[in-house]
Write a protein that holds these residues in place. Sequence first.
Motif, short mmCIF file in Angstrom:
data_model
loop_
_atom_site.label_atom_id
_atom_site.label_comp_id
_atom_site.label_asym_id
_atom_site.label_seq_id
_atom_site.Cartn_x
_atom_site.Cartn_y
_atom_site.Cartn_z
N GLU A 42 0.84 -1.21 0.00
CA GLU A 42 0.00 0.00 0.00
C GLU A 42 0.87 1.26 0.00
N ASP A 46 -2.52 5.23 -2.61
CA ASP A 46 -3.62 4.29 -2.36
C ASP A 46 -4.42 4.71 -1.13
N ILE A 47 -3.72 4.96 -0.04
CA ILE A 47 -4.41 5.23 1.21
C ILE A 47 -5.10 6.60 1.18
N ARG A 49 -6.31 8.13 -1.52
CA ARG A 49 -7.50 8.05 -2.39
C ARG A 49 -8.64 7.26 -1.73
N GLN A 50 -8.29 6.23 -0.96
CA GLN A 50 -9.29 5.39 -0.31
C GLN A 50 -9.86 6.05 0.95
N PHE A 51 -9.00 6.73 1.71
CA PHE A 51 -9.40 7.29 3.01
C PHE A 51 -8.96 8.75 3.16
#
Length: 161
Positions: A42, A46-47, A49-51
Amino acid sequence: MRAFAPRQNGTAHCCAGYPLRVGYSNDSGCAGAALFRGKKGEQLDDIYRQFPFWFSESFGQYVGKTDALPFDQHYLLASIAPRYVYVASAAGDDWADPASELLSCYAAAAGDKEAFPYEETSEDYDFNLHAGRIGYHRRPGLHYFSREDWNRFIAFFESKQ
């Protein structure tokens, strides 16, 4: 002492920067104990965009520009390390990147062998590093908070009493 599950590790790290006795991170990975730079699994992109709600809006400026970060996660561990800090990893948790979590512990100690007496180990990870103020273990298995994690952490903490 504060202990948190992976989704709460950022909070655990932040809280541990305040006058507590020990901070404990378990399989925290990206935006936790693992370094952002050179990380597998990760990534910051990634993190975020997700959170995105986990971070300030200004953190978004580093999406796609991880090398432009003014610091990395080992600074957070170093802010805890005048007290005890413990990082637990799982060998099969590629998304969290156990190797990067271990490197972050080493970088947090800034080469201080008393803070984190680390020696090269093989890629066959199942070990404890409990001698310094920064403790670490890697166990076989995947991303979860296990009884084995607790037992290894307790062994570290009891060795400091």
